[in-house]
Scaffold this motif. Structure first.
Motif, short mmCIF file in Angstrom:
data_model
loop_
_atom_site.label_atom_id
_atom_site.label_comp_id
_atom_site.label_asym_id
_atom_site.label_seq_id
_atom_site.Cartn_x
_atom_site.Cartn_y
_atom_site.Cartn_z
N THR A 38 -6.67 9.27 0.75
CA THR A 38 -6.64 10.78 1.80
C THR A 38 -7.36 11.98 1.41
O THR A 38 -7.39 12.30 1.08
N GLU A 39 -6.95 12.98 2.36
CA GLU A 39 -7.50 14.11 2.35
C GLU A 39 -6.27 14.58 1.17
O GLU A 39 -6.04 16.10 0.47
N THR A 40 -5.04 13.82 1.02
CA THR A 40 -3.33 14.63 0.67
C THR A 40 -3.59 13.75 -0.75
O THR A 40 -3.67 13.87 -2.72
N VAL A 41 -3.36 11.76 -1.38
CA VAL A 41 -3.21 11.35 -2.26
C VAL A 41 -3.23 10.11 -1.92
O VAL A 41 -4.02 10.19 -0.20
N TYR A 42 -3.57 8.85 -2.60
CA TYR A 42 -4.31 7.77 -2.03
C TYR A 42 -3.04 6.97 -1.82
O TYR A 42 -2.08 7.24 -2.03
N GLY A 43 -3.56 6.54 -0.20
CA GLY A 43 -2.44 6.26 0.60
C GLY A 43 -2.51 4.36 0.42
O GLY A 43 -3.52 3.40 -0.95
N LEU A 44 -1.53 3.37 0.08
CA LEU A 44 -1.38 2.01 0.02
C LEU A 44 -1.49 1.08 1.21
O LEU A 44 -0.80 1.35 1.90
N GLY A 45 -2.21 0.87 1.87
CA GLY A 45 -2.45 1.05 3.21
C GLY A 45 -2.33 -1.53 3.36
O GLY A 45 -2.44 -1.76 2.99
N GLY A 46 -1.77 -0.92 5.04
CA GLY A 46 -1.99 -2.53 5.07
C GLY A 46 -0.89 -2.52 6.90
O GLY A 46 -1.31 -1.31 6.96
N ASN A 47 -1.72 -4.11 7.13
CA ASN A 47 -1.42 -3.79 9.20
C ASN A 47 -0.43 -3.71 9.27
O ASN A 47 0.31 -4.16 9.07
N ALA A 48 -0.11 -2.33 9.76
CA ALA A 48 1.60 -2.60 10.52
C ALA A 48 1.95 -2.76 11.78
O ALA A 48 2.87 -2.42 11.65
N GLU A 49 1.45 -4.18 12.36
CA GLU A 49 1.53 -5.16 12.65
C GLU A 49 2.48 -5.64 12.74
O GLU A 49 2.20 -6.93 12.96
N SER A 50 1.45 -6.18 11.54
CA SER A 50 2.91 -7.54 10.68
C SER A 50 3.01 -7.21 9.43
O SER A 50 3.53 -6.31 8.81
N SER A 51 4.85 -7.73 9.50
CA SER A 51 5.62 -7.65 8.55
C SER A 51 5.57 -8.38 6.94
O SER A 51 5.85 -7.58 6.25
N ASP A 52 4.47 -9.42 7.36
CA ASP A 52 4.03 -10.08 5.95
C ASP A 52 3.73 -8.95 5.18
O ASP A 52 3.58 -8.63 4.30
N ALA A 53 2.62 -8.25 6.08
CA ALA A 53 1.30 -7.03 4.96
C ALA A 53 2.40 -5.51 4.34
O ALA A 53 2.34 -5.32 3.18
N VAL A 54 3.35 -5.57 5.43
CA VAL A 54 4.44 -4.09 5.29
C VAL A 54 4.85 -4.99 3.96
O VAL A 54 5.42 -4.04 3.28
N ALA A 55 5.99 -6.31 4.07
CA ALA A 55 6.57 -6.08 2.53
C ALA A 55 5.54 -6.18 2.17
O ALA A 55 6.14 -6.71 0.28
N LYS A 56 4.02 -6.39 2.37
CA LYS A 56 3.52 -6.95 -0.05
C LYS A 56 3.51 -5.54 0.12
O LYS A 56 3.77 -5.07 -1.17
N ILE A 57 4.04 -3.73 0.66
CA ILE A 57 3.63 -2.69 0.58
C ILE A 57 5.11 -2.25 -0.62
O ILE A 57 4.36 -1.37 -1.31
N PHE A 58 5.94 -3.09 0.27
CA PHE A 58 7.39 -2.58 -0.50
C PHE A 58 7.36 -2.87 -1.74
O PHE A 58 7.82 -2.69 -2.87
N ALA A 59 6.73 -4.17 -1.68
CA ALA A 59 6.47 -5.28 -3.29
C ALA A 59 6.05 -5.15 -4.09
O ALA A 59 6.04 -4.59 -5.37
N ALA A 60 5.02 -4.08 -3.38
CA ALA A 60 3.75 -3.65 -4.87
C ALA A 60 4.58 -2.08 -4.96
O ALA A 60 3.98 -1.81 -6.47
N LYS A 61 4.87 -1.84 -4.43
CA LYS A 61 5.58 -0.67 -5.29
C LYS A 61 7.17 -0.90 -5.38
O LYS A 61 7.41 0.68 -6.10
N GLY A 62 7.72 -0.95 -5.42
CA GLY A 62 9.15 -1.01 -5.41
C GLY A 62 9.85 -0.92 -4.65
O GLY A 62 10.73 -0.23 -5.39
N ARG A 63 9.67 -0.60 -3.56
CA ARG A 63 10.33 1.12 -2.56
C ARG A 63 11.23 0.05 -2.01
O ARG A 63 11.46 -1.14 -1.14
N PRO A 64 12.66 0.73 -1.61
CA PRO A 64 13.04 0.12 -0.67
C PRO A 64 13.11 -0.16 0.86
O PRO A 64 12.07 0.75 0.91
#
Length: 351
Positions: A38-64
Motif C-alpha cells: 500500500t502507500e503506507t506499509v505492506y499489508g497482510l490481506g485476507g477475506n474480511a468476510e471469512s473467519s477462516d481467512a482472518v484466523a490465518k492472518i492472526f496466526a501468521a502474525k502471532g497477533r492477539p
C-alpha cells in the motif's frame, strides 16, 4: 507452506487483468492470506468476510485476536454491504483523503464481516489505499480485504517485500512485490461515530490536515492507556520494536553521546538513531540516519527500515533522538514510543 512471490510493476496498464494479480486474487478468494503493498506499509490481506481467512492472518502474525483489523476497499460502493451509516464528517473526509492513508471508524452493519476482523466491536475501521496494486487486487478479488501490517506482531512494519519475506516466509500463501512503499508509517485512524471525531492513531494524514476540512477533532487519551479496549490497530501491546532495547533520549547530542559511552564501557554494542543533519555528531558502533529533521516526512518514510537495519547489525542497545510532535511528527513519536515501550531518558537540568 510455500510462499509465492509475484513481482508486479505498479505502472503496468490494466493491473486488474495482470496474471500475477489474478493469481494473488484467487488465493484471497480461496481464503488464503496474501501480502501486498500500500502507500503506507505492506499489508497482510485476507477475506474480511471469512473467519477462516482472518484466523490465518492472526496466526501468521502471532497477533492477539482482541485487536481489530482495518478493512480495505477499492470503492465507496463496497461500504453499503457492511456499514450501517456514513456521517457527514466521514463523507467529507472520504472526499478529501480517499484513496489515501486515512482509516475511518464507522458503525457496522451486522452479518457481513467476520466478527474476528472487527474483534467483536459494533464498529468497523475502513480505508481505501492509494496504491494501484492494492486497488487492483481488491477489485479483482471482489472482496473487502482485512489487512494489518505484514510483519510478525510487535516488530517494525514492512516497507519492502523483502521485510515481509524475512518475517513470514512459509507462513502465508503469497507476497505481491510492488517495490518500496511511500509514506512509511501506517494510516491515521479517526472515529467518526462520535459528535466530535476522535483520532485513535496518528499516521499519514495529520491532525492539522483533517481539521482544515472538518473543523475540530479530538485525540483519544487511550493512545497512552494500555488497558483500554482498542478500537484501532496499534493502540495496544508493544509495536514496531527492533530486537535490541530502544531508549528515546530527550536531551542534547552531548547527553546522548554520554549514554553511548557509558554503555560501550560495559562492552555493549550501541546503535544511535539520528538524522542526516546530525549523523557526524555521534561516535557509536552503528549510527543510522533516518531521514532529515527539517523534512519529517522523510523520517516517517525511513523509520521502519532503519529500525530493521539495527536488527541486521545485532546491536545490544539503541538510543534514539526524539522529534517534534507536529504534523507527521506525531505519528513518528507514536511509533517510536511504542517501539521503545515508552522508555525515555531525559537529560537532567543543571542548577
Amino acid at each position: 507452506m510455500k510462499t509465492h512471490v509475484w513481482s508486479v510493476d505498479k505502472f503496468v496498464d490494466n493491473l486488474e487483468s495482470y496474471p500475477q494479480i489474478t493469481q494473488a486474487a484467487n488465493f484471497l478468494k480461496n481464503n488464503e492470506v496474501v501480502a501486498f503493498p500500500t502507500e503506507t506499509v505492506y499489508g497482510l490481506g485476507g477475506n474480511a468476510e471469512s473467519s477462516d481467512a482472518v484466523a490465518k492472518i492472526f496466526a501468521a502474525k502471532g497477533r492477539p485476536s482482541d485487536n481489530p483489523l482495518i478493512i480495505h476497499i477499492a470503492s465507496t460502493e463496497q461500504l453499503a454491504a457492511f456499514v450501517s451509516s456514513i456521517p457527514q464528517t466521514a463523507a467529507v473526509l472520504m472526499d478529501n483523503f480517499w484513496p489515501g492513508p486515512l482509516t475511518i471508524v464507522l458503525n457496522k452493519k451486522e452479518g457481513k464481516l467476520s466478527e474476528l476482523a472487527t474483534a467483536g466491536l459494533s464498529t468497523v475501521a475502513v480505508r481505501m489505499p492509494d496504491h494501484p496494486i492494492a486497488l487492483a487486487l481488491i477489485k479483482q478479488s471482489g472482496l473487502p480485504i482485512a489487512a494489518p501490517s505484514a510483519n510478525q506482531s510487535g516488530k517494525p512494519s514492512p516497507t519492502l517485500a523483502r521485510h515481509v519475506f524475512e518475517d513470514l516466509d512459509g507462513q502465508i500463501a503469497g507476497i505481491v512485490d510492488g517495490g518500496p512503499t511511500g509514506v512509511g508509517v501506517e494510516s491515521t485512524v479517526i472515529d467518526c461515530t462520535e459528535a466530535i471525531p476522535v483520532i485513535l492513531r496518528p499516521g499519514g494524514v495529520t491532525k492539522e490536515q483533517i481539521e482544515a476540512v472538518i473543523g475540530e477533532v479530538a485525540v483519544d487519551p487511550a493512545l497512552k492507556n494500555a488497558e483500554a479496549a482498542p478500537k484501532s490497530p496499534g493502540m495496544k501491546y508493544r509495536h514496531y520494536a527492533p530486537n535490541a532495547p530502544l531508549y528515546l533520549v530527550a536531551g542534547s547530542h552531548a547527553f546522548l553521546q554520554k549514554l553511548v559511552n557509558e554503555q560501550r564501557a560495559t562492552g555493549a554494542k550501541v546503535g544511535v538513531l539520528t538524522t542526516e543533519e546530525a549523523v557526524r555528531d555521534y561516535d557509536a558502533d552503528l549510527v543510522l540516519p533516518c531521514g532529515r529533521r527539517d523534512q519529517l516526512e522523510t523520517v516517517a518514510a525511513s523509520l521502519y527500515g532503519t529500525l530493521r537495519a539495527f536488527n541486521e547489525s545485532r546491536v545490544d542497545v539503541i538510543f534514539s533522538e526524539i522529534f517534534p510532535e507536529t504534523g507527521v511528527g506525531q505519528a513518528i513519536m507514536n511509533r517510536l514510543s511504542k517501539a521503545a515501550a515508552n522508555q525515555v531518558i531525559t537529560e537532567p537540568v543543571e542548577g
